[in-house]
Design a protein around this motif. Structure first.
Motif, PDB file in Angstrom:
ATOM      1  N   PHE A 294       9.548   5.622   0.463  1.00 30.05           N
ATOM      2  CA  PHE A 294       9.085   4.282   0.838  1.00 30.05           C
ATOM      3  C   PHE A 294       7.903   4.376   1.799  1.00 30.05           C
ATOM      4  O   PHE A 294       6.899   3.664   1.648  1.00 30.05           O
ATOM      5  CB  PHE A 294      10.217   3.487   1.499  1.00 30.05           C
ATOM      6  CG  PHE A 294      11.290   3.043   0.559  1.00 30.05           C
ATOM      7  CD1 PHE A 294      10.997   2.290  -0.563  1.00 30.05           C
ATOM      8  CD2 PHE A 294      12.608   3.381   0.795  1.00 30.05           C
ATOM      9  CE1 PHE A 294      11.987   1.877  -1.429  1.00 30.05           C
ATOM     10  CE2 PHE A 294      13.617   2.975  -0.065  1.00 30.05           C
ATOM     11  CZ  PHE A 294      13.303   2.225  -1.174  1.00 30.05           C
ATOM     12  N   LEU A 295       8.014   5.243   2.808  1.00 27.48           N
ATOM     13  CA  LEU A 295       6.928   5.382   3.777  1.00 27.48           C
ATOM     14  C   LEU A 295       5.722   6.088   3.152  1.00 27.48           C
ATOM     15  O   LEU A 295       4.576   5.759   3.482  1.00 27.48           O
ATOM     16  CB  LEU A 295       7.427   6.153   5.005  1.00 27.48           C
ATOM     17  CG  LEU A 295       8.472   5.420   5.851  1.00 27.48           C
ATOM     18  CD1 LEU A 295       8.915   6.283   7.030  1.00 27.48           C
ATOM     19  CD2 LEU A 295       7.936   4.080   6.364  1.00 27.48           C
ATOM     20  N   THR A 296       5.962   7.006   2.232  1.00 29.79           N
ATOM     21  CA  THR A 296       4.846   7.679   1.552  1.00 29.79           C
ATOM     22  C   THR A 296       4.021   6.673   0.753  1.00 29.79           C
ATOM     23  O   THR A 296       2.776   6.729   0.748  1.00 29.79           O
ATOM     24  CB  THR A 296       5.375   8.783   0.630  1.00 29.79           C
ATOM     25  OG1 THR A 296       6.038   9.775   1.430  1.00 29.79           O
ATOM     26  CG2 THR A 296       4.238   9.445  -0.142  1.00 29.79           C
ATOM     27  N   ARG A 297       4.697   5.749   0.055  1.00 27.25           N
ATOM     28  CA  ARG A 297       3.959   4.704  -0.679  1.00 27.25           C
ATOM     29  C   ARG A 297       3.080   3.898   0.274  1.00 27.25           C
ATOM     30  O   ARG A 297       1.925   3.588  -0.029  1.00 27.25           O
ATOM     31  CB  ARG A 297       4.944   3.756  -1.372  1.00 27.25           C
ATOM     32  CG  ARG A 297       5.636   4.305  -2.590  1.00 27.25           C
ATOM     33  CD  ARG A 297       6.355   3.184  -3.338  1.00 27.25           C
ATOM     34  NE  ARG A 297       7.215   3.690  -4.393  1.00 27.25           N
ATOM     35  CZ  ARG A 297       8.512   3.926  -4.261  1.00 27.25           C
ATOM     36  NH1 ARG A 297       9.097   3.689  -3.093  1.00 27.25           N
ATOM     37  NH2 ARG A 297       9.220   4.386  -5.264  1.00 27.25           N
ATOM     38  N   PHE A 298       3.649   3.562   1.424  1.00 27.21           N
ATOM     39  CA  PHE A 298       2.898   2.791   2.419  1.00 27.21           C
ATOM     40  C   PHE A 298       1.697   3.569   2.928  1.00 27.21           C
ATOM     41  O   PHE A 298       0.573   3.044   2.995  1.00 27.21           O
ATOM     42  CB  PHE A 298       3.834   2.407   3.568  1.00 27.21           C
ATOM     43  CG  PHE A 298       3.142   1.952   4.820  1.00 27.21           C
ATOM     44  CD1 PHE A 298       2.359   0.804   4.818  1.00 27.21           C
ATOM     45  CD2 PHE A 298       3.280   2.669   5.997  1.00 27.21           C
ATOM     46  CE1 PHE A 298       1.716   0.383   5.984  1.00 27.21           C
ATOM     47  CE2 PHE A 298       2.658   2.254   7.159  1.00 27.21           C
ATOM     48  CZ  PHE A 298       1.868   1.116   7.143  1.00 27.21           C
ATOM     49  N   PHE A 299       1.889   4.830   3.269  1.00 22.94           N
ATOM     50  CA  PHE A 299       0.784   5.643   3.783  1.00 22.94           C
ATOM     51  C   PHE A 299      -0.275   5.899   2.701  1.00 22.94           C
ATOM     52  O   PHE A 299      -1.473   5.968   2.997  1.00 22.94           O
ATOM     53  CB  PHE A 299       1.307   6.962   4.349  1.00 22.94           C
ATOM     54  CG  PHE A 299       2.098   6.803   5.629  1.00 22.94           C
ATOM     55  CD1 PHE A 299       1.659   5.958   6.639  1.00 22.94           C
ATOM     56  CD2 PHE A 299       3.281   7.501   5.819  1.00 22.94           C
ATOM     57  CE1 PHE A 299       2.374   5.805   7.823  1.00 22.94           C
ATOM     58  CE2 PHE A 299       4.007   7.365   6.997  1.00 22.94           C
ATOM     59  CZ  PHE A 299       3.560   6.512   7.996  1.00 22.94           C
ATOM     60  N   ASP A 300       0.150   6.034   1.441  1.00 21.70           N
ATOM     61  CA  ASP A 300      -0.815   6.177   0.347  1.00 21.70           C
ATOM     62  C   ASP A 300      -1.682   4.923   0.229  1.00 21.70           C
ATOM     63  O   ASP A 300      -2.897   5.009  -0.031  1.00 21.70           O
ATOM     64  CB  ASP A 300      -0.080   6.426  -0.976  1.00 21.70           C
ATOM     65  CG  ASP A 300       0.498   7.826  -1.059  1.00 21.70           C
ATOM     66  OD1 ASP A 300       0.136   8.680  -0.233  1.00 21.70           O
ATOM     67  OD2 ASP A 300       1.335   8.069  -1.970  1.00 21.70           O
ATOM     68  N   TRP A 301      -1.059   3.768   0.414  1.00 21.06           N
ATOM     69  CA  TRP A 301      -1.815   2.509   0.400  1.00 21.06           C
ATOM     70  C   TRP A 301      -2.789   2.479   1.581  1.00 21.06           C
ATOM     71  O   TRP A 301      -3.944   2.052   1.437  1.00 21.06           O
ATOM     72  CB  TRP A 301      -0.832   1.342   0.472  1.00 21.06           C
ATOM     73  CG  TRP A 301      -1.463   0.002   0.665  1.00 21.06           C
ATOM     74  CD1 TRP A 301      -1.951  -0.831  -0.297  1.00 21.06           C
ATOM     75  CD2 TRP A 301      -1.663  -0.682   1.914  1.00 21.06           C
ATOM     76  NE1 TRP A 301      -2.435  -1.979   0.261  1.00 21.06           N
ATOM     77  CE2 TRP A 301      -2.277  -1.915   1.631  1.00 21.06           C
ATOM     78  CE3 TRP A 301      -1.375  -0.381   3.240  1.00 21.06           C
ATOM     79  CZ2 TRP A 301      -2.597  -2.846   2.620  1.00 21.06           C
ATOM     80  CZ3 TRP A 301      -1.700  -1.291   4.236  1.00 21.06           C
ATOM     81  CH2 TRP A 301      -2.306  -2.506   3.912  1.00 21.06           C
ATOM     82  N   CYS A 302      -2.329   2.957   2.721  1.00 26.97           N
ATOM     83  CA  CYS A 302      -3.186   2.968   3.915  1.00 26.97           C
ATOM     84  C   CYS A 302      -4.448   3.804   3.707  1.00 26.97           C
ATOM     85  O   CYS A 302      -5.513   3.499   4.274  1.00 26.97           O
ATOM     86  CB  CYS A 302      -2.410   3.532   5.110  1.00 26.97           C
ATOM     87  SG  CYS A 302      -1.617   2.270   6.144  1.00 26.97           S
ATOM     88  N   ALA A 303      -4.348   4.836   2.906  1.00 29.61           N
ATOM     89  CA  ALA A 303      -5.480   5.746   2.715  1.00 29.61           C
ATOM     90  C   ALA A 303      -6.706   5.033   2.194  1.00 29.61           C
ATOM     91  O   ALA A 303      -7.844   5.483   2.430  1.00 29.61           O
ATOM     92  CB  ALA A 303      -5.073   6.872   1.762  1.00 29.61           C
ATOM     93  N   THR A 304      -6.518   3.907   1.502  1.00 32.13           N
ATOM     94  CA  THR A 304      -7.666   3.170   0.957  1.00 32.13           C
ATOM     95  C   THR A 304      -7.730   1.739   1.483  1.00 32.13           C
ATOM     96  O   THR A 304      -8.438   0.901   0.929  1.00 32.13           O
ATOM     97  CB  THR A 304      -7.588   3.142  -0.582  1.00 32.13           C
ATOM     98  OG1 THR A 304      -6.330   2.578  -0.991  1.00 32.13           O
ATOM     99  CG2 THR A 304      -7.738   4.537  -1.155  1.00 32.13           C
TER     100      THR A 304
END
Length: 460
Positions: free
Chosen positions: A243-253
């Motif tokens: 769940f947090l990885t999805r969020f951080f992946d979104w943050c990358a862009t």
């Protein structure tokens, strides 16, 4: 009282569907109190202790929405909680069952022990049900002892009110109640829908009465059927990490690619010195992880606010994490059912081994929002674990699971032990699918009525 003349029994036809066979049942049905949807209610007496069937009895209140067509069978419904009021919820959610009612009666019940405070009409445990903060991890043996004493003291208030009922509220006890309901409805094999925590009732029933299952749907639940409980805890932590990885992946862009480093520094600092959130309230790293996981589960609509909350907390103000339910959250109600369902650490050494392993496996999520954290309140509990996780029997018919992010994986691990079982997955946020996902609902209804499963790897 209106005596029910006949109840449809579910029998498999040659084509795998259902057909009606009527028989008199032993229940007296009348309109439920304050009914607005035509629901009938009946009382069923069951033993408070299923190991002493001749002893004291308690009352289960059942509710029924009769089929709007020719009834071909019964679907037994439970919403979880534990303690979700089946009758009140089915009345308020009666539209969910419109299509299924064309061919089946919908029956539910208010679970034992969860009385008026939970809007339940069955025999309740006379207890002041309160919500308290999830305890911190004990830092030494003295802390572990104090936690054990505190938990036991709080639980004793409920136990002394009705020791027999207190000791017999596990998911296995609810499952035995389900078997009594099945028999009272005429004895046809069980069709069961269990949402959320009620999925554990279903898994317990499948272990106790595998030969009585016709169809079973587990929607948005966890795996209570693992052969290796430590491995299942690891899977929970991995799911939260995702769940947090999805969020951080979104943050990358999306303008917050620096957030992963900020997050880990914040959690580490908050575990040393909790971050102020409200008057007399400060959050530890585990508290912040719990909140962040809950926000990340909601998907993109919640992610901008989560990014801002992390930045503010890193600057010393965790107030953006405070939920509407109040600053003392994360908390939970007294776990009379939970504490008899889930394994608990015997000592601090065992607990530390588990916590450290989960932190290593899930560096961003840690053990937060796993059963390892949830059962901290059960350490010292004055009743044993009577319904521990255990594998499902291989003799069960194929089961159907459903769930959104994380939940579909957990359900699949449970029912994957049974040959031919299928899990419907939704690639997005949410908790349970039947009430909100038409695609999943159609597949579930067809499984109940015709015993036809969707294809493997079905997504909705």
């Amino acid at each position: 009282m209106l005596k029910s003349i006949a109840m449809a029994l579910v029998l498999m036809s040659a084509g795998g569907g259902i057909r009606a066979q009527h028989t008199a049942d032993a229940l007296d049905w009348s309109l439920c109190p304050n009914d607005k949807v035509g629901m009938q209610c009946a009382d069923l007496q069951v033993p408070v202790d299923w190991q002493d069937p001749g002893g004291r009895r308690i009352t289960l209140k059942l509710g029924r929405l009769a089929s709007t067509g020719t009834s071909e069978g019964v679907a037994l419904i439970a919403y979880g909680g534990p303690g979700g009021p089946g009758i009140a919820l089915t009345e308020s959610l009666s539209g969910w069952w419109t299509d299924l009612r064309k061919r089946m009666d919908i029956v539910t019940w208010d679970t034992r022990g969860y009385g008026a405070q939970f809007r339940g009409l069955s025999t309740g445990l006379p207890c002041l049900w309160t919500r308290i903060p999830i305890p911190e991890f004990p830092r030494n043996d003295a802390d572990f002892g104090r936690l054990s004493d505190t938990n036991r003291g709080q639980a004793e208030v409920c136990r002394q009110a009705d020791p027999a009922l207190f000791a017999n509220m596990s998911s296995a006890d609810h499952a035995r109640d389900m078997e009594a309901i099945r028999k009272a409805l005429g004895g046809a094999k069980l069709n069961y829908y269990g949402a959320s925590y009620a999925g554990f009732y279903g898994q317990a029933y499948a272990r106790l009465f595998p030969d009585q299952v016709r169809t079973m749907v587990l929607d948005g639940t966890w795996n209570h059927s693992a052969a290796d409980w430590n491995s299942e805890l690891e899977e929970m932590a991995k799911s939260n990490e995702q769940f947090l990885t999805r969020f951080f992946d979104w943050c990358a862009t999306n303008g917050c690619k620096d957030l992963p480093g900020i997050w880990r520094a914040l959690v580490a600092r908050a575990d040393r010195t909790p971050v102020p959130a409200a008057k007399n309230v400060a959050y530890t790293g585990r508290d912040l992880q719990t909140f962040a996981i809950a926000s990340a589960k909601q998907g993109k609509t919640a992610w901008p606010a989560l990014a801002e909350a992390i930045r503010k907390a890193h600057d010393g103000d965790a107030s953006a994490f405070v939920p509407a339910s109040g600053a003392r959250y994360p908390d939970q109600a007294t776990g009379v059912t939970e504490c008899t369902d889930w394994p608990r650490a015997a000592d601090r050494k065992e607990l530390n081994v588990t916590i450290n392993r989960l932190r290593k496996i899930a560096p961003d999520a840690g053990p937060a929002s796993t059963i390892a954290t949830g059962i901290l309140q059960c350490i010292g509990w004055p009743a044993p674990v009577t319904n521990p996780p255990a594998p499902l029997p291989k003799t069960l018919p194929p089961l159907l699971g459903a769930g959104a992010w994380g939940e579909s994986d957990a359900v699949a691990r449970a029912i994957g032990q049974v040959a031919g079982s299928v899990t419907i997955a939704h690639d997005g946020p949410g908790h349970t699918l039947y009430g909100v996902n038409t695609c999943a609902r159609d597949h579930i209804n067809r499984y109940f009525t015709d015993k036809v499963l969707p294809p493997k790897n079905t997504t909705c």
